[in-house]
Design an enzyme around this catalytic site. Structure first.
Site, PDB file in Angstrom:
ATOM      1  N   HIS A 149      53.981  19.628 -25.863  1.00  0.00           N
ATOM      2  CA  HIS A 149      53.863  21.011 -25.371  1.00  0.00           C
ATOM      3  C   HIS A 149      52.794  21.120 -24.273  1.00  0.00           C
ATOM      4  O   HIS A 149      52.171  22.159 -24.112  1.00  0.00           O
ATOM      5  CB  HIS A 149      53.605  21.986 -26.535  1.00  0.00           C
ATOM      6  CG  HIS A 149      54.806  22.098 -27.421  1.00  0.00           C
ATOM      7  ND1 HIS A 149      55.869  22.931 -27.134  1.00  0.00           N
ATOM      8  CD2 HIS A 149      55.138  21.443 -28.557  1.00  0.00           C
ATOM      9  CE1 HIS A 149      56.800  22.790 -28.071  1.00  0.00           C
ATOM     10  NE2 HIS A 149      56.381  21.890 -28.941  1.00  0.00           N
TER      11      HIS A 149
ATOM     12  N   ASP B 267      53.714  19.478 -21.115  1.00  0.00           N
ATOM     13  CA  ASP B 267      54.402  19.265 -19.813  1.00  0.00           C
ATOM     14  C   ASP B 267      54.631  20.571 -19.061  1.00  0.00           C
ATOM     15  O   ASP B 267      54.392  20.651 -17.864  1.00  0.00           O
ATOM     16  CB  ASP B 267      55.696  18.439 -19.962  1.00  0.00           C
ATOM     17  CG  ASP B 267      56.773  19.034 -20.842  1.00  0.00           C
ATOM     18  OD1 ASP B 267      56.522  20.055 -21.529  1.00  0.00           O
ATOM     19  OD2 ASP B 267      57.901  18.478 -20.856  1.00  0.00           O
TER      20      ASP B 267
ATOM     21  N   GLY C 112      69.323  16.359 -32.419  1.00  0.00           N
ATOM     22  CA  GLY C 112      68.453  17.307 -33.112  1.00  0.00           C
ATOM     23  C   GLY C 112      67.274  16.625 -33.782  1.00  0.00           C
ATOM     24  O   GLY C 112      66.709  17.126 -34.734  1.00  0.00           O
ATOM     25  N   ALA C 113      66.896  15.442 -33.288  1.00  0.00           N
ATOM     26  CA  ALA C 113      65.820  14.679 -33.926  1.00  0.00           C
ATOM     27  C   ALA C 113      64.567  14.622 -33.058  1.00  0.00           C
ATOM     28  O   ALA C 113      63.591  13.978 -33.410  1.00  0.00           O
ATOM     29  CB  ALA C 113      66.300  13.257 -34.223  1.00  0.00           C
ATOM     30  N   GLY C 114      64.601  15.281 -31.900  1.00  0.00           N
ATOM     31  CA  GLY C 114      63.430  15.257 -31.022  1.00  0.00           C
ATOM     32  C   GLY C 114      63.322  13.963 -30.229  1.00  0.00           C
ATOM     33  O   GLY C 114      62.238  13.594 -29.780  1.00  0.00           O
TER      34      GLY C 114
ATOM     35  N   SER D 160      65.406  13.382 -27.560  1.00  0.00           N
ATOM     36  CA  SER D 160      65.951  13.687 -26.224  1.00  0.00           C
ATOM     37  C   SER D 160      67.367  13.195 -25.970  1.00  0.00           C
ATOM     38  O   SER D 160      67.653  12.580 -24.939  1.00  0.00           O
ATOM     39  CB  SER D 160      65.037  13.140 -25.125  1.00  0.00           C
ATOM     40  OG  SER D 160      63.861  13.859 -25.121  1.00  0.00           O
ATOM     41  N   SER D 161      68.250  13.483 -26.918  1.00  0.00           N
ATOM     42  CA  SER D 161      69.647  13.139 -26.666  1.00  0.00           C
ATOM     43  C   SER D 161      70.162  13.914 -25.454  1.00  0.00           C
ATOM     44  O   SER D 161      70.929  13.382 -24.652  1.00  0.00           O
ATOM     45  CB  SER D 161      70.512  13.428 -27.897  1.00  0.00           C
ATOM     46  OG  SER D 161      70.349  14.763 -28.309  1.00  0.00           O
TER      47      SER D 161
ATOM     48  N   GLU E 287      69.238  21.933 -17.428  1.00  0.00           N
ATOM     49  CA  GLU E 287      68.863  22.418 -18.765  1.00  0.00           C
ATOM     50  C   GLU E 287      68.240  23.824 -18.671  1.00  0.00           C
ATOM     51  O   GLU E 287      68.548  24.700 -19.472  1.00  0.00           O
ATOM     52  CB  GLU E 287      67.873  21.432 -19.388  1.00  0.00           C
ATOM     53  CG  GLU E 287      67.446  21.811 -20.777  1.00  0.00           C
ATOM     54  CD  GLU E 287      67.771  20.754 -21.814  1.00  0.00           C
ATOM     55  OE1 GLU E 287      68.216  19.657 -21.467  1.00  0.00           O
ATOM     56  OE2 GLU E 287      67.583  21.061 -23.001  1.00  0.00           O
TER      57      GLU E 287
ATOM     58  N   ASP F 206      61.109  14.780 -20.625  1.00  0.00           N
ATOM     59  CA  ASP F 206      62.219  14.017 -21.201  1.00  0.00           C
ATOM     60  C   ASP F 206      63.092  13.378 -20.125  1.00  0.00           C
ATOM     61  O   ASP F 206      63.457  12.203 -20.201  1.00  0.00           O
ATOM     62  CB  ASP F 206      63.085  14.921 -22.091  1.00  0.00           C
ATOM     63  CG  ASP F 206      62.265  15.637 -23.144  1.00  0.00           C
ATOM     64  OD1 ASP F 206      61.102  15.248 -23.355  1.00  0.00           O
ATOM     65  OD2 ASP F 206      62.784  16.593 -23.751  1.00  0.00           O
TER      66      ASP F 206
HETATM   67  C1  GLA Z   1      60.939  19.190 -25.723  1.00  0.00           C
HETATM   68  C2  GLA Z   1      61.027  19.537 -24.231  1.00  0.00           C
HETATM   69  C3  GLA Z   1      59.949  18.806 -23.427  1.00  0.00           C
HETATM   70  C4  GLA Z   1      58.573  18.992 -24.066  1.00  0.00           C
HETATM   71  C5  GLA Z   1      58.608  18.729 -25.566  1.00  0.00           C
HETATM   72  C6  GLA Z   1      57.316  19.048 -26.237  1.00  0.00           C
HETATM   73  O1  GLA Z   1      61.253  17.842 -25.903  1.00  0.00           O
HETATM   74  O2  GLA Z   1      62.295  19.208 -23.719  1.00  0.00           O
HETATM   75  O3  GLA Z   1      59.980  19.231 -22.083  1.00  0.00           O
HETATM   76  O4  GLA Z   1      58.065  20.269 -23.774  1.00  0.00           O
HETATM   77  O5  GLA Z   1      59.638  19.456 -26.207  1.00  0.00           O
HETATM   78  O6  GLA Z   1      56.324  18.227 -25.778  1.00  0.00           O
END
Ligand code: GLA
Length: 382
Positions: free
Chosen positions: A35, A37, A123-125, A127-128, A161, A173
């Site tokens: 959080h 970027d 949905g796992a964080g 970056s799919s 996006e 990402d």
């Molecule tokens: C998601 C967003 C990123 C970043 C993260 C948190 O992955 O796509 O741009 O803000 O959350 O660090």
């Protein structure tokens, strides 16, 4: 995912023509700096050995024909002259969004046949979606010889996006998916998009544990956090929280709403931790890195409030098992998803046993874990 030759064979079977190109873009894990970027701050992600593959051929008309191998082979067709949001096949909006951005910049491009296959857990964080967007940019760059570098490609994925899919995400990402370097994480300055490689120390592994709590409330909560950060930057009359120091913020505490103060404190301290992490990588200082990762998790939990009890539980279990040998924290946007650990390879069994013994008993869920290698981004030359 299929091997390249099998994938080409599937393409031929589905489209009755040869694939001109097969492109790949990786997913990512963020080691520290969450959080930050979209506050023009610092992040330290790495591209991983999960990603999106696309086999493709050019078409002479303006239609883009896409088959998603892993979504029950669902297929969509749309014209690049009239790109509309699709409520039924929501995965296709990543292709549509990227095409809209590409078409604005390169009006001469024509259609394509695309066969898509990905293995980034959704949905796992991890970056799919960014890996999908960057893979689409890469595919069209190859098909139509577009003069794109990794930074431009990442900005296009992000624009798709933000403006088409509707998530106000930052640049991390897409940038790491495009520009990651094998064996290295990357300290990225999200204001001027310059970066430094952060070498993973000898004998250290990247261990990712999926809490299997699907990320929920992501877009609404995410966009709200972003607005809160922007409000504090506006209070200080600065372009972004990047420009506010910890002492300035602390001096203004009594003037700020307590929630906004805590949100900003997370961002300001996370930037400091993330920059400090680079020298830990360079000096193979695992105790130092572990400390920063623990502090980062605590800040995301208490100040930014984006963790879940499962993420907190996993981070605690891993950190306890690791002691000074490494560290663990939630990774990505939060509200579910994964925890990342950096740990000596010799300790991986201990970590796995810890998860097996404790996670189900405590939360009634099974966790998936992955030992990941760090891969090259789609546009990184060397
Ligand atoms: C998601 C967003 C990123 C970043 C993260 C948190 O992955 O796509 O741009 O803000 O959350 O660090």
């Amino acid at each position: 995912m299929e091997t390249k030759s099998l994938f080409k064979k599937s393409f031929r079977a589905k489209f009755n023509t040869e694939a001109d190109v097969v492109c790949h873009a990786p997913g990512r894990v963020n080691i520290i700096g969450d959080h930050t970027d979209y506050n023009d701050g610092f992040v330290l992600p790495a591209a991983i050995n999960f990603g999106t593959d696309i086999a493709a051929s050019c078409r002479e008309d303006e239609f883009v024909n896409v088959i998603a191998l892993d979504c029950n082979e669902e297929s969509v067709e749309f014209s690049i002259e009239d790109i509309q949001f699709d409520d039924t096949y929501s995965w296709s909006n990543y292709v549509r969004g990227v095409l809209q951005v590409l078409k604005q910049e390169f009006p001469h491009i024509r259609g394509a046949n695309l066969l898509v296959s990905g293995n980034v857990p959704q949905g796992a964080g991890l970056s799919s979606s960014a890996s999908f967007e960057v893979a689409v940019v890469k595919t069209f760059a190859e098909l139509y010889q577009l003069p794109l570098d990794g930074i431009k490609a990442a900005l296009m994925g992000q624009a798709a996006e933000n403006d088409f899919v509707g998530c106000n995400c930052g640049i991390m990402d897409q940038l790491i998916s495009a520009m990651g370097k094998q064996g290295n994480a990357m300290l990225l300055d999200c204001r001027n998009l310059t970066f430094k490689d952060a070498p993973i120390p000898e004998g250290i592994s990247l261990f990712i544990v999926n809490s299997n709590v699907k990320r929920g409330l992501v877009d609404s909560e995410y966009n709200q956090r972003r607005e809160q950060c922007e409000q504090v930057a506006a209070y200080f009359k600065r372009p972004a929280l990047r420009d506010v120091s910890l002492s300035e913020l602390e001096a203004a505490e009594s003037m700020l709403d307590p929630v906004l103060f805590r949100r900003a404190r997370h961002v300001v301290t996370e930037n400091l931790r993330t920059e400090a992490a680079l020298s830990c990588f360079q000096n193979a200082d695992m105790a130092g890195l572990g400390r920063l990762m623990r502090q980062s998790h605590a800040s995301l939990k208490s100040d930014f409030e984006v963790t879940t009890k499962e993420l907190d539980g996993l981070a605690d279990m891993l950190n306890e098992a690791l002691g000074e040998l490494g560290g663990a924290r939630m990774t990505g946007g939060g509200f579910g998803g994964c925890v990342v650990a950096l740990a000596p390879t010799s300790q991986l069994d201990v970590l796995q046993n810890t998860i097996d013994e404790l996670y189900f008993t405590k939360f009634g869920l099974n966790a998936d874990s992955y030992v990941c290698s760090i891969e090259q981004g789609a546009f990184r030359a060397i």
